[in-house]
Design a protein around this motif. Structure first.
Motif, PDB file in Angstrom:
ATOM      1  N   SER A 130       0.822  -1.209   0.000  1.00 52.54           N
ATOM      2  CA  SER A 130       0.000   0.000   0.000  1.00 52.54           C
ATOM      3  C   SER A 130       0.857   1.261   0.000  1.00 52.54           C
ATOM      4  O   SER A 130       0.331   2.346   0.159  1.00 52.54           O
ATOM      5  CB  SER A 130      -0.905   0.015   1.234  1.00 52.54           C
ATOM      6  OG  SER A 130      -0.118   0.206   2.406  1.00 52.54           O
ATOM      7  N   SER A 143       3.102   1.786   2.294  1.00 58.00           N
ATOM      8  CA  SER A 143       3.506   1.965   3.685  1.00 58.00           C
ATOM      9  C   SER A 143       4.659   1.023   4.012  1.00 58.00           C
ATOM     10  O   SER A 143       4.730  -0.092   3.499  1.00 58.00           O
ATOM     11  CB  SER A 143       2.320   1.648   4.605  1.00 58.00           C
ATOM     12  OG  SER A 143       2.747   1.596   5.954  1.00 58.00           O
ATOM     13  N   PRO A 155      -0.992  -0.494   6.817  1.00 63.91           N
ATOM     14  CA  PRO A 155      -2.024   0.544   6.686  1.00 63.91           C
ATOM     15  C   PRO A 155      -2.069   1.111   5.269  1.00 63.91           C
ATOM     16  O   PRO A 155      -1.063   1.117   4.570  1.00 63.91           O
ATOM     17  CB  PRO A 155      -1.582   1.618   7.685  1.00 63.91           C
ATOM     18  CG  PRO A 155      -0.192   1.303   8.071  1.00 63.91           C
ATOM     19  CD  PRO A 155       0.098  -0.109   7.684  1.00 63.91           C
ATOM     20  N   GLN A 156      -3.250   1.563   4.899  1.00 63.71           N
ATOM     21  CA  GLN A 156      -3.396   2.260   3.625  1.00 63.71           C
ATOM     22  C   GLN A 156      -3.111   3.741   3.858  1.00 63.71           C
ATOM     23  O   GLN A 156      -3.344   4.256   4.948  1.00 63.71           O
ATOM     24  CB  GLN A 156      -4.810   2.078   3.070  1.00 63.71           C
ATOM     25  CG  GLN A 156      -5.088   0.635   2.669  1.00 63.71           C
ATOM     26  CD  GLN A 156      -6.367   0.515   1.895  1.00 63.71           C
ATOM     27  OE1 GLN A 156      -6.463   1.040   0.798  1.00 63.71           O
ATOM     28  NE2 GLN A 156      -7.348  -0.166   2.461  1.00 63.71           N
ATOM     29  N   PRO A 157      -2.637   4.433   2.842  1.00 65.11           N
ATOM     30  CA  PRO A 157      -2.348   5.861   3.014  1.00 65.11           C
ATOM     31  C   PRO A 157      -3.606   6.654   3.358  1.00 65.11           C
ATOM     32  O   PRO A 157      -4.711   6.275   2.967  1.00 65.11           O
ATOM     33  CB  PRO A 157      -1.792   6.299   1.657  1.00 65.11           C
ATOM     34  CG  PRO A 157      -1.718   5.091   0.803  1.00 65.11           C
ATOM     35  CD  PRO A 157      -2.345   3.962   1.514  1.00 65.11           C
ATOM     36  N   GLY A 158      -3.409   7.731   4.086  1.00 64.67           N
ATOM     37  CA  GLY A 158      -4.516   8.626   4.413  1.00 64.67           C
ATOM     38  C   GLY A 158      -5.499   8.045   5.404  1.00 64.67           C
ATOM     39  O   GLY A 158      -6.653   8.456   5.433  1.00 64.67           O
ATOM     40  N   GLY A 159      -5.086   7.063   6.214  1.00 65.97           N
ATOM     41  CA  GLY A 159      -5.966   6.489   7.221  1.00 65.97           C
ATOM     42  C   GLY A 159      -7.106   5.676   6.654  1.00 65.97           C
ATOM     43  O   GLY A 159      -8.153   5.556   7.274  1.00 65.97           O
ATOM     44  N   GLY A 160      -6.919   5.080   5.498  1.00 64.41           N
ATOM     45  CA  GLY A 160      -7.968   4.314   4.831  1.00 64.41           C
ATOM     46  C   GLY A 160      -8.092   2.884   5.301  1.00 64.41           C
ATOM     47  O   GLY A 160      -8.506   2.038   4.524  1.00 64.41           O
ATOM     48  N   GLY A 161      -7.715   2.580   6.530  1.00 69.23           N
ATOM     49  CA  GLY A 161      -7.829   1.211   7.026  1.00 69.23           C
ATOM     50  C   GLY A 161      -6.580   0.402   6.702  1.00 69.23           C
ATOM     51  O   GLY A 161      -5.503   0.946   6.468  1.00 69.23           O
ATOM     52  N   GLU A 162      -6.751  -0.907   6.675  1.00 68.43           N
ATOM     53  CA  GLU A 162      -5.632  -1.814   6.452  1.00 68.43           C
ATOM     54  C   GLU A 162      -5.750  -2.524   5.112  1.00 68.43           C
ATOM     55  O   GLU A 162      -6.839  -2.869   4.678  1.00 68.43           O
ATOM     56  CB  GLU A 162      -5.601  -2.851   7.583  1.00 68.43           C
ATOM     57  CG  GLU A 162      -4.378  -3.726   7.558  1.00 68.43           C
ATOM     58  CD  GLU A 162      -4.298  -4.634   8.761  1.00 68.43           C
ATOM     59  OE1 GLU A 162      -4.843  -5.761   8.684  1.00 68.43           O
ATOM     60  OE2 GLU A 162      -3.710  -4.231   9.770  1.00 68.43           O
TER      61      GLU A 162
END
Length: 155
Positions: free
Chosen positions: A115, A117, A134-141
């Motif tokens: 992702s 990260s 994690p996905q960028p920008g707080g988009g979950g995992e």
């Protein structure tokens, strides 16, 4: 299900030697690791050019990343899985991963995945290895599963 920290966990009979290229002639390996009866070598050939070899036979070359790093090795039944992190140096996607499987008839290398990260977690359940981050920008995992020689996004 076992959860393994990719920075600290190295499973099974694995010996690792880290070094630096010091010779003006042939490049010296930066990493040598014994995965069971197989020797994995990572050599910096030049800027943005790292070669990974299994038993002295090149299996892939990274000519795009600023730095290719060995994350860890994991034993899955009768084979070994080595996880590599490629730091791309780009702002939009600074990190990608690759898996190298040894122990079968021929080493196999996955396509780059992740992702973007560098905060990866590895889990092993039976004969399945999953790399989550994690996905960028707080988009979950996001998660990629390696099973039967193939990697695919599962989350």
């Amino acid at each position: 299900m076992r959860v393994l920290n990719v920075c600290a966990m190295v499973a099974g009979s694995l010996s690792i030697l880290f070094g630096a290229a010091t010779s003006a002639g042939a490049a010296e390996p930066r990493l040598m690791a014994a995965l069971g009866n197989t020797v994995l070598t990572m050599t910096d050939i030049g800027p943005k050019h790292t070669q990974v070899s299994v038993n002295d036979k090149p299996v892939f070359e990274d000519k795009e990343s600023d730095m290719l790093s060995f994350v860890g090795a994991y034993s899955l039944k009768d084979r070994w899985i080595a996880l590599f992190q490629a730091d791309t140096g780009t702002k939009d996607c600074p990190t990608r991963f690759r898996i190298l499987e040894v122990g079968g008839p021929q080493p196999s290398v996955s396509y780059p995945f992740g992702s973007c990260s560098d905060a990866a977690q590895v889990t092993i359940d039976n004969d399945i290895l999953t790399v989550s981050m994690p996905q960028p920008g707080g988009g979950g995992e996001a998660a990629w599963t390696y099973r039967n020689g193939k990697i695919g996004r599962t989350k």
